[in-house]
Design a protein around this motif. Sequence first.
Motif, PDB file in Angstrom:
ATOM      1  N   ARG A  16       0.843  -1.194   0.000  1.00  0.00           N
ATOM      2  CA  ARG A  16       0.000   0.000   0.000  1.00  0.00           C
ATOM      3  C   ARG A  16       0.873   1.236   0.000  1.00  0.00           C
ATOM      4  O   ARG A  16       1.853   1.315   0.715  1.00  0.00           O
ATOM      5  CB  ARG A  16      -0.879   0.019   1.251  1.00  0.00           C
ATOM      6  N   THR A  17       0.483   2.190  -0.798  1.00  0.00           N
ATOM      7  CA  THR A  17       1.136   3.480  -0.752  1.00  0.00           C
ATOM      8  C   THR A  17       0.623   4.200   0.485  1.00  0.00           C
ATOM      9  O   THR A  17      -0.578   4.233   0.717  1.00  0.00           O
ATOM     10  CB  THR A  17       0.793   4.310  -2.012  1.00  0.00           C
ATOM     11  N   PRO A  18       1.517   4.763   1.308  1.00  0.00           N
ATOM     12  CA  PRO A  18       1.034   5.417   2.518  1.00  0.00           C
ATOM     13  C   PRO A  18       0.099   6.571   2.188  1.00  0.00           C
ATOM     14  O   PRO A  18       0.369   7.375   1.317  1.00  0.00           O
ATOM     15  CB  PRO A  18       2.306   5.918   3.199  1.00  0.00           C
ATOM     16  N   ALA A  19      -1.025   6.625   2.890  1.00  0.00           N
ATOM     17  CA  ALA A  19      -1.990   7.691   2.683  1.00  0.00           C
ATOM     18  C   ALA A  19      -1.565   8.958   3.395  1.00  0.00           C
ATOM     19  O   ALA A  19      -2.028  10.032   3.069  1.00  0.00           O
ATOM     20  CB  ALA A  19      -3.362   7.241   3.178  1.00  0.00           C
ATOM     21  N   VAL A  20      -0.683   8.836   4.382  1.00  0.00           N
ATOM     22  CA  VAL A  20      -0.245   9.982   5.171  1.00  0.00           C
ATOM     23  C   VAL A  20       1.218  10.262   4.853  1.00  0.00           C
ATOM     24  O   VAL A  20       2.062   9.380   4.957  1.00  0.00           O
ATOM     25  CB  VAL A  20      -0.423   9.714   6.680  1.00  0.00           C
ATOM     26  N   THR A  21       1.495  11.495   4.458  1.00  0.00           N
ATOM     27  CA  THR A  21       2.868  11.923   4.204  1.00  0.00           C
ATOM     28  C   THR A  21       3.269  12.931   5.269  1.00  0.00           C
ATOM     29  O   THR A  21       2.426  13.386   6.055  1.00  0.00           O
ATOM     30  CB  THR A  21       3.008  12.575   2.815  1.00  0.00           C
ATOM     31  N   CYS A  26      -2.234  16.039  10.175  1.00  0.00           N
ATOM     32  CA  CYS A  26      -2.052  14.927  11.097  1.00  0.00           C
ATOM     33  C   CYS A  26      -3.374  14.201  11.307  1.00  0.00           C
ATOM     34  O   CYS A  26      -4.410  14.833  11.528  1.00  0.00           O
ATOM     35  CB  CYS A  26      -1.499  15.417  12.438  1.00  0.00           C
ATOM     36  N   PRO A  27      -3.354  12.868  11.258  1.00  0.00           N
ATOM     37  CA  PRO A  27      -4.583  12.106  11.458  1.00  0.00           C
ATOM     38  C   PRO A  27      -5.221  12.315  12.829  1.00  0.00           C
ATOM     39  O   PRO A  27      -6.411  12.063  13.001  1.00  0.00           O
ATOM     40  CB  PRO A  27      -4.135  10.643  11.312  1.00  0.00           C
ATOM     41  N   CYS A  28      -4.461  12.804  13.807  1.00  0.00           N
ATOM     42  CA  CYS A  28      -4.990  12.943  15.165  1.00  0.00           C
ATOM     43  C   CYS A  28      -6.015  14.062  15.280  1.00  0.00           C
ATOM     44  O   CYS A  28      -6.698  14.175  16.297  1.00  0.00           O
ATOM     45  CB  CYS A  28      -3.864  13.157  16.165  1.00  0.00           C
ATOM     46  N   GLY A  29      -6.121  14.906  14.248  1.00  0.00           N
ATOM     47  CA  GLY A  29      -7.127  15.958  14.250  1.00  0.00           C
ATOM     48  C   GLY A  29      -6.625  17.333  14.636  1.00  0.00           C
ATOM     49  O   GLY A  29      -7.354  18.313  14.509  1.00  0.00           O
ATOM     50  N   LEU A  30      -5.398  17.441  15.100  1.00  0.00           N
ATOM     51  CA  LEU A  30      -4.852  18.766  15.405  1.00  0.00           C
ATOM     52  C   LEU A  30      -4.442  19.448  14.110  1.00  0.00           C
ATOM     53  O   LEU A  30      -4.328  18.822  13.065  1.00  0.00           O
ATOM     54  CB  LEU A  30      -3.674  18.649  16.378  1.00  0.00           C
ATOM     55  N   SER A  31      -4.210  20.746  14.166  1.00  0.00           N
ATOM     56  CA  SER A  31      -4.011  21.514  12.936  1.00  0.00           C
ATOM     57  C   SER A  31      -2.633  21.359  12.298  1.00  0.00           C
ATOM     58  O   SER A  31      -2.464  21.707  11.141  1.00  0.00           O
ATOM     59  CB  SER A  31      -4.289  22.998  13.199  1.00  0.00           C
ATOM     60  N   ALA A  32      -1.654  20.853  13.000  1.00  0.00           N
ATOM     61  CA  ALA A  32      -0.305  20.720  12.445  1.00  0.00           C
ATOM     62  C   ALA A  32      -0.242  19.582  11.429  1.00  0.00           C
ATOM     63  O   ALA A  32      -1.071  18.673  11.430  1.00  0.00           O
ATOM     64  CB  ALA A  32       0.698  20.469  13.566  1.00  0.00           C
ATOM     65  N   VAL A  64      -1.455   5.091  10.334  1.00  0.00           N
ATOM     66  CA  VAL A  64      -0.285   4.846   9.478  1.00  0.00           C
ATOM     67  C   VAL A  64       0.293   3.441   9.669  1.00  0.00           C
ATOM     68  O   VAL A  64       1.273   3.086   9.035  1.00  0.00           O
ATOM     69  CB  VAL A  64       0.815   5.914   9.681  1.00  0.00           C
ATOM     70  N   ARG A  65      -0.328   2.666  10.556  1.00  0.00           N
ATOM     71  CA  ARG A  65       0.059   1.275  10.815  1.00  0.00           C
ATOM     72  C   ARG A  65       1.498   1.155  11.316  1.00  0.00           C
ATOM     73  O   ARG A  65       2.294   0.366  10.809  1.00  0.00           O
ATOM     74  CB  ARG A  65      -0.197   0.406   9.590  1.00  0.00           C
ATOM     75  N   ASP A  66       1.792   1.936  12.349  1.00  0.00           N
ATOM     76  CA  ASP A  66       3.123   1.946  12.952  1.00  0.00           C
ATOM     77  C   ASP A  66       3.115   1.018  14.170  1.00  0.00           C
ATOM     78  O   ASP A  66       2.943   1.453  15.311  1.00  0.00           O
ATOM     79  CB  ASP A  66       3.489   3.380  13.356  1.00  0.00           C
ATOM     80  N   GLU A  67       3.307  -0.261  13.917  1.00  0.00           N
ATOM     81  CA  GLU A  67       3.259  -1.262  14.976  1.00  0.00           C
ATOM     82  C   GLU A  67       4.334  -1.028  16.030  1.00  0.00           C
ATOM     83  O   GLU A  67       4.074  -1.163  17.236  1.00  0.00           O
ATOM     84  CB  GLU A  67       3.411  -2.666  14.392  1.00  0.00           C
ATOM     85  N   MET A  89      -9.883  -2.268   7.323  1.00  0.00           N
ATOM     86  CA  MET A  89     -10.275  -1.159   8.192  1.00  0.00           C
ATOM     87  C   MET A  89      -9.438   0.082   7.905  1.00  0.00           C
ATOM     88  O   MET A  89      -8.228   0.007   7.780  1.00  0.00           O
ATOM     89  CB  MET A  89     -10.136  -1.553   9.657  1.00  0.00           C
ATOM     90  N   ARG A  90     -10.127   1.217   7.793  1.00  0.00           N
ATOM     91  CA  ARG A  90      -9.473   2.517   7.596  1.00  0.00           C
ATOM     92  C   ARG A  90      -9.971   3.459   8.674  1.00  0.00           C
ATOM     93  O   ARG A  90     -11.172   3.688   8.808  1.00  0.00           O
ATOM     94  CB  ARG A  90      -9.833   3.116   6.224  1.00  0.00           C
ATOM     95  N   TRP A  91      -9.060   3.994   9.457  1.00  0.00           N
ATOM     96  CA  TRP A  91      -9.409   4.979  10.483  1.00  0.00           C
ATOM     97  C   TRP A  91      -9.546   6.326   9.804  1.00  0.00           C
ATOM     98  O   TRP A  91      -8.653   6.741   9.072  1.00  0.00           O
ATOM     99  CB  TRP A  91      -8.351   5.001  11.576  1.00  0.00           C
ATOM    100  N   VAL A  92     -10.661   7.033  10.050  1.00  0.00           N
ATOM    101  CA  VAL A  92     -10.938   8.244   9.283  1.00  0.00           C
ATOM    102  C   VAL A  92     -11.045   9.528  10.109  1.00  0.00           C
ATOM    103  O   VAL A  92     -10.865  10.613   9.568  1.00  0.00           O
ATOM    104  CB  VAL A  92     -12.206   8.094   8.409  1.00  0.00           C
TER     105      VAL A  92
END
Length: 148
Positions: A16-21, A26-32, A64-67, A89-92
Amino acid sequence: MPRRTPRPGRPAAGARTPAVTAESPCPCGLSAGYAQCCGRLHAGTVAASSCESLMRSRYAAFVVRDEAYLLRTWHPDTRPPAVDFDPAMRWVRLEVLETTEGSPFHTAGTVTFRAHYTDNGRPGSLHEKSRFVRHEGAWVYATAVFVD
């Protein structure tokens, strides 16, 4: 039988190509952007200063699946041997609903949140109250109670 390798610049079949670069929000929802927010925690260049910061970074690690990061930030008494990511599963989206204690001045705290996902394209959410503690000076995830 010869071993197949991907051509340079192309991912292997099924990869999979990473969706997050680094520049992505940031996926966490903060503005950075990711690199300036949770990406720094995932890389180990900074540590979470609060249990909410750790919870947000752990959510982003699921995205980002960082185990390695998830296991590193899990209390050794409750840590599983591995994290089993569901490929469907995709976290959105993440909603932090309540935080109790868990500041730099505390040794424990909780974060109640709702994490939205799709599973094979079907929307759903996980409503959880997570407990965090300090272990060897760092915030770690200890346990959780599912709210819904």
